[in-house]
Design a protein around this motif. Structure first.
Motif, PDB file in Angstrom:
ATOM      1  N   ASN A 229      13.252 -43.816 113.013  1.00  0.00           N
ATOM      2  CA  ASN A 229      14.283 -43.110 113.784  1.00  0.00           C
ATOM      3  C   ASN A 229      15.702 -43.427 113.320  1.00  0.00           C
ATOM      4  OD1 ASN A 229      14.604 -45.691 114.759  1.00  0.00           O
ATOM      5  ND2 ASN A 229      14.009 -45.249 116.856  1.00  0.00           N
ATOM      6  N   THR A 230      15.851 -44.417 112.439  1.00  0.00           N
ATOM      7  CA  THR A 230      17.189 -44.715 111.911  1.00  0.00           C
ATOM      8  C   THR A 230      17.387 -44.139 110.510  1.00  0.00           C
ATOM      9  OG1 THR A 230      16.437 -46.839 110.997  1.00  0.00           O
ATOM     10  CG2 THR A 230      17.319 -46.844 113.254  1.00  0.00           C
ATOM     11  N   SER A 231      16.511 -43.228 110.082  1.00  0.00           N
ATOM     12  CA  SER A 231      16.599 -42.708 108.714  1.00  0.00           C
ATOM     13  C   SER A 231      17.772 -41.761 108.529  1.00  0.00           C
ATOM     14  CB  SER A 231      15.294 -41.997 108.321  1.00  0.00           C
ATOM     15  OG  SER A 231      15.082 -40.865 109.143  1.00  0.00           O
ATOM     16  N   THR A 232      18.349 -41.271 109.620  1.00  0.00           N
ATOM     17  CA  THR A 232      19.552 -40.439 109.554  1.00  0.00           C
ATOM     18  C   THR A 232      20.578 -40.981 110.545  1.00  0.00           C
ATOM     19  OG1 THR A 232      18.833 -38.913 111.288  1.00  0.00           O
ATOM     20  CG2 THR A 232      18.186 -38.365 109.027  1.00  0.00           C
ATOM     21  N   VAL A 233      21.796 -40.548 110.398  1.00  0.00           N
ATOM     22  CA  VAL A 233      22.817 -40.897 111.381  1.00  0.00           C
ATOM     23  C   VAL A 233      22.445 -40.239 112.707  1.00  0.00           C
ATOM     24  CG1 VAL A 233      24.324 -38.920 110.876  1.00  0.00           C
ATOM     25  CG2 VAL A 233      25.316 -41.065 111.712  1.00  0.00           C
ATOM     26  N   GLY A 234      22.770 -40.870 113.802  1.00  0.00           N
ATOM     27  CA  GLY A 234      22.442 -40.315 115.110  1.00  0.00           C
ATOM     28  C   GLY A 234      23.069 -38.949 115.340  1.00  0.00           C
ATOM     29  N   ASP A 235      22.304 -38.052 115.978  1.00  0.00           N
ATOM     30  CA  ASP A 235      22.776 -36.687 116.252  1.00  0.00           C
ATOM     31  C   ASP A 235      23.292 -36.044 114.968  1.00  0.00           C
ATOM     32  OD1 ASP A 235      23.378 -34.385 117.641  1.00  0.00           O
ATOM     33  OD2 ASP A 235      25.222 -35.174 118.544  1.00  0.00           O
ATOM     34  N   TYR A 236      22.464 -36.113 113.934  1.00  0.00           N
ATOM     35  CA  TYR A 236      22.930 -35.700 112.607  1.00  0.00           C
ATOM     36  C   TYR A 236      23.319 -34.236 112.541  1.00  0.00           C
ATOM     37  CZ  TYR A 236      18.441 -33.438 111.492  1.00  0.00           C
ATOM     38  OH  TYR A 236      17.340 -32.607 111.492  1.00  0.00           O
ATOM     39  N   GLU A 237      22.675 -33.381 113.365  1.00  0.00           N
ATOM     40  CA  GLU A 237      23.029 -31.953 113.319  1.00  0.00           C
ATOM     41  C   GLU A 237      24.496 -31.747 113.687  1.00  0.00           C
ATOM     42  OE1 GLU A 237      20.487 -33.151 115.153  1.00  0.00           O
ATOM     43  OE2 GLU A 237      18.703 -31.880 114.985  1.00  0.00           O
ATOM     44  N   THR A 238      24.951 -32.449 114.728  1.00  0.00           N
ATOM     45  CA  THR A 238      26.345 -32.313 115.145  1.00  0.00           C
ATOM     46  C   THR A 238      27.294 -32.835 114.071  1.00  0.00           C
ATOM     47  OG1 THR A 238      25.787 -32.491 117.500  1.00  0.00           O
ATOM     48  CG2 THR A 238      28.049 -33.029 116.864  1.00  0.00           C
ATOM     49  N   VAL A 239      26.988 -34.011 113.518  1.00  0.00           N
ATOM     50  CA  VAL A 239      27.838 -34.591 112.475  1.00  0.00           C
ATOM     51  C   VAL A 239      27.879 -33.664 111.265  1.00  0.00           C
ATOM     52  CG1 VAL A 239      28.219 -36.581 110.979  1.00  0.00           C
ATOM     53  CG2 VAL A 239      27.295 -36.920 113.280  1.00  0.00           C
ATOM     54  N   ARG A 240      26.716 -33.166 110.861  1.00  0.00           N
ATOM     55  CA  ARG A 240      26.640 -32.240 109.722  1.00  0.00           C
ATOM     56  C   ARG A 240      27.477 -30.993 109.970  1.00  0.00           C
ATOM     57  NH1 ARG A 240      21.245 -29.488 110.049  1.00  0.00           N
ATOM     58  NH2 ARG A 240      22.471 -28.333 111.573  1.00  0.00           N
ATOM     59  N   ASN A 241      27.292 -30.375 111.117  1.00  0.00           N
ATOM     60  CA  ASN A 241      28.003 -29.131 111.427  1.00  0.00           C
ATOM     61  C   ASN A 241      29.515 -29.340 111.483  1.00  0.00           C
ATOM     62  OD1 ASN A 241      25.516 -27.906 111.605  1.00  0.00           O
ATOM     63  ND2 ASN A 241      25.462 -27.868 113.851  1.00  0.00           N
ATOM     64  N   ARG A 242      29.939 -30.414 112.139  1.00  0.00           N
ATOM     65  CA  ARG A 242      31.374 -30.659 112.291  1.00  0.00           C
ATOM     66  C   ARG A 242      32.039 -30.908 110.935  1.00  0.00           C
ATOM     67  NH1 ARG A 242      33.452 -32.867 116.888  1.00  0.00           N
ATOM     68  NH2 ARG A 242      35.429 -32.575 115.774  1.00  0.00           N
ATOM     69  N   LEU A 243      31.412 -31.743 110.112  1.00  0.00           N
ATOM     70  CA  LEU A 243      32.003 -32.046 108.814  1.00  0.00           C
ATOM     71  C   LEU A 243      32.026 -30.807 107.911  1.00  0.00           C
ATOM     72  CD1 LEU A 243      30.496 -35.572 108.025  1.00  0.00           C
ATOM     73  CD2 LEU A 243      32.826 -35.039 108.751  1.00  0.00           C
ATOM     74  N   ALA A 244      30.943 -30.041 107.911  1.00  0.00           N
ATOM     75  CA  ALA A 244      30.903 -28.828 107.091  1.00  0.00           C
ATOM     76  C   ALA A 244      31.963 -27.832 107.556  1.00  0.00           C
ATOM     77  CB  ALA A 244      29.517 -28.202 107.137  1.00  0.00           C
ATOM     78  N   ASP A 245      32.078 -27.655 108.865  1.00  0.00           N
ATOM     79  CA  ASP A 245      33.072 -26.721 109.398  1.00  0.00           C
ATOM     80  C   ASP A 245      34.500 -27.167 109.072  1.00  0.00           C
ATOM     81  OD1 ASP A 245      31.219 -24.959 110.462  1.00  0.00           O
ATOM     82  OD2 ASP A 245      31.213 -25.903 112.445  1.00  0.00           O
ATOM     83  N   ALA A 246      34.693 -28.482 108.926  1.00  0.00           N
ATOM     84  CA  ALA A 246      36.018 -29.008 108.598  1.00  0.00           C
ATOM     85  C   ALA A 246      36.329 -28.897 107.111  1.00  0.00           C
ATOM     86  CB  ALA A 246      36.130 -30.461 109.043  1.00  0.00           C
ATOM     87  N   GLY A 247      35.368 -28.400 106.338  1.00  0.00           N
ATOM     88  CA  GLY A 247      35.609 -28.183 104.916  1.00  0.00           C
ATOM     89  C   GLY A 247      35.054 -29.253 104.001  1.00  0.00           C
ATOM     90  N   VAL A 248      34.304 -30.221 104.541  1.00  0.00           N
ATOM     91  CA  VAL A 248      33.715 -31.274 103.709  1.00  0.00           C
ATOM     92  C   VAL A 248      32.522 -30.698 102.943  1.00  0.00           C
ATOM     93  CG1 VAL A 248      32.523 -33.505 103.724  1.00  0.00           C
ATOM     94  CG2 VAL A 248      34.472 -33.114 105.252  1.00  0.00           C
ATOM     95  N   ARG A 249      32.472 -30.931 101.647  1.00  0.00           N
ATOM     96  CA  ARG A 249      31.360 -30.439 100.821  1.00  0.00           C
ATOM     97  C   ARG A 249      30.407 -31.567 100.428  1.00  0.00           C
ATOM     98  NH1 ARG A 249      31.253 -25.980  97.510  1.00  0.00           N
ATOM     99  NH2 ARG A 249      32.246 -25.015  99.330  1.00  0.00           N
ATOM    100  N   VAL A 250      30.913 -32.809 100.304  1.00  0.00           N
ATOM    101  CA  VAL A 250      30.098 -33.916  99.799  1.00  0.00           C
ATOM    102  C   VAL A 250      30.235 -35.147 100.685  1.00  0.00           C
ATOM    103  CG1 VAL A 250      29.729 -35.511  97.875  1.00  0.00           C
ATOM    104  CG2 VAL A 250      30.244 -33.100  97.404  1.00  0.00           C
ATOM    105  N   VAL A 251      29.084 -35.732 101.046  1.00  0.00           N
ATOM    106  CA  VAL A 251      29.042 -36.986 101.793  1.00  0.00           C
ATOM    107  C   VAL A 251      28.218 -37.972 100.976  1.00  0.00           C
ATOM    108  CG1 VAL A 251      28.357 -38.128 103.930  1.00  0.00           C
ATOM    109  CG2 VAL A 251      29.202 -35.773 103.996  1.00  0.00           C
ATOM    110  N   LEU A 252      28.731 -39.182 100.782  1.00  0.00           N
ATOM    111  CA  LEU A 252      28.059 -40.233 100.022  1.00  0.00           C
ATOM    112  C   LEU A 252      27.475 -41.244 101.004  1.00  0.00           C
ATOM    113  CD1 LEU A 252      30.913 -40.757  97.418  1.00  0.00           C
ATOM    114  CD2 LEU A 252      28.867 -39.353  97.129  1.00  0.00           C
TER     115      LEU A 252
END
Length: 463
Positions: A229-252
């Motif tokens: 259950n720790t294989s992704t950041v918590g509530d990853y869908e929200t984090v993914r959507n927010r960062l993508a909508d803000a214009g982020v293309r790459v996360v390391l």
């Protein structure tokens, strides 16, 4: 188009050309999950230290030697930037952090910019220990404030806008690095709001953005977050959507100890976002990444290297692979016991082999992985239905969910097109009514060209 708008557009083009001519490409090294065991934590080898190694999939006994070898390589190669996305130490021991920060300080002294972010092992865990023969005792660990102080020259000092354990910094002109704290397993709402605001502002200033955090942004194996259950950041869908909508293309990211690159989209699938997950330096195949940001900031190229040899260790690559296979087999068998009962003894080693092939990356191009996939397809569906989709995903390099979101992305070598830094003018056209004569960049029409830059028939002309 009016003359003034045309000249303004020409000025923007000239500014863009000037910027591209004055910038150089930027080389960025990424070392993830180094899990360094500091000096004096193993006072003497014995039953206690050997039991610790037997219970862990990581090559902790080689951690410092691998770290030293890689930092020496970086000093020689001299990339402009080095990033470490968390789990710098075994378990947050003060002695381990002091060693890591001192070695990173050598890179900083050599003119290399270094940035770190904390992982779930970096602020102390219950496994932080000193080992002495048959005995072990608790080791002193660091808290958030001490972590930031130790790494003041690696992101938590002058030149950064610090937000708790997150920060924003511009390591090179035209690039904003956002280090987002996820050491607890999740990103706070406040940190996420702050990071998205910084990303949006960077776009307005025509800067590219790279995000670094410890936990993966999305599942890289179907069902990974169900089994771990720790294989992704918590509530990853929200984090993914927010960062993508803000214009982020790459996360390391790091944490999962595999070099896998996955692509997903925001909620309405209008903006894509990549999670470049880098494997641990102390877990086979002991990977690290080298990124190259193009001079015009329009592309990010990814290559992957591995530590395949160590001084004094015969056939280190085979030793590392054997250690991972053995430990993952025990872990998988134990994990599947409740679901499969006696069948876990058979399924565990198979799942471990699939994980090792996945860790190597580009498994869809691996003959071994595809042979295993074809052989196990029917068996897994019949005997291990809960594992079937997970193993199919791991061996086919398919990530994420649903037919419309499924993605297969190269893991070890890839070039990513970054967001276009829009100027507000998408194209230029010539106004024929003003085709005679020349114009200065101030919009003044002249019969003859003036010294410097002129606009003539839709082109920039320099005299």
């Amino acid at each position: 188009m009016k003359k003034r708008e045309f000249v303004f557009g020409a000025m923007l083009l000239l500014s863009s050309l000037f910027l591209q001519c004055t910038l150089a490409q930027t080389r960025i090294a990424v070392l993830a999950d180094t899990h360094v065991v500091g000096p004096w934590l193993v006072v003497s080898d014995g039953a206690a230290w050997q039991a610790e190694l037997a219970a862990d999939r990581k090559l902790l006994d080689y951690s410092r030697q691998i770290f030293d070898q890689l930092t020496d390589k970086l000093k020689a190669d001299a990339p402009e930037v080095v990033l470490l996305p968390g789990d710098l130490t075994k378990d947050g021991e003060r002695l381990s952090h002091e060693y890591v920060s001192s070695k990173l300080g050598e890179l900083v002294a050599a003119g290399i910019k270094v940035y770190v972010t904390p992982g779930n092992h970096d602020l102390g865990t219950g496994r932080a220990s000193v080992f002495d023969g048959d005995a072990k005792s608790p080791a002193e660990t660091v808290d958030a404030s001490q972590f930031a102080t130790l790494y003041a020259s690696c992101g938590y000092g002058e030149g950064s806008e610090i937000h708790g354990l997150s920060y924003a910094v511009e390591p090179v002109k035209g690039l904003l690095l956002l280090s987002i704290d996820s050491h607890s397993g999740s990103v706070s709402a406040d940190d996420l709001d702050w990071a998205c605001g910084k990303a949006e502002q960077a776009a307005k200033e025509c800067k590219q953005v790279l995000v670094m955090m410890h936990h993966p942004l999305m599942p890289h194996i179907y069902g990974a977050e169900i089994f771990v259950n720790t294989s992704t950041v918590g509530d990853y869908e929200t984090v993914r959507n927010r960062l993508a909508d803000a214009g982020v293309r790459v996360v390391l990211t790091g944490h999962f100890h595999t070099s896998d690159i996955a692509k997903d989209w925001n909620a309405d699938m209008t903006k894509e976002i990549y999670d470049i997950n880098t494997g641990s330096t102390v877990s086979y195949p002991c990977d690290y990444r080298m990124l190259t940001l193009s001079a015009n900031r329009a592309q990010l190229s990814v290559t992957t290297g591995s530590v395949t040899s160590l001084d004094g260790v015969d056939d280190f690559g085979s030793v590392a692979k054997e250690r991972l296979t053995k430990s993952m087999s025990a872990i998988a068998t134990n994990m599947l016991q409740d679901k499969l009962g006696a069948l876990a003894v058979m399924a565990g080693p198979l799942a471990a082999q699939a994980f090792v092939l996945h860790a190597e990356g580009d498994e869809n191009n691996s003959e071994t992985a595809q042979t295993m996939l074809n052989t196990l397809g029917i068996l897994a569906a019949q005997q291990f239905p809960d594992l079937n989709s997970t193993m199919q995903s791991a061996l086919s390099d398919i990530s994420n969910y649903g037919t419309e979101r499924a993605d297969q992305t190269p893991d070890r070598t890839l070039t990513i097109d970054l967001p276009v830094l829009a100027s507000g003018i998408s194209s230029l056209r010539q106004d024929s009514s003003h085709s005679d004569g020349f114009y200065t960049l101030q919009g003044v029409r002249t019969a003859k060209p003036v010294k410097g830059v002129n606009v003539k028939d839709g082109r920039l002309v320099v005299f």
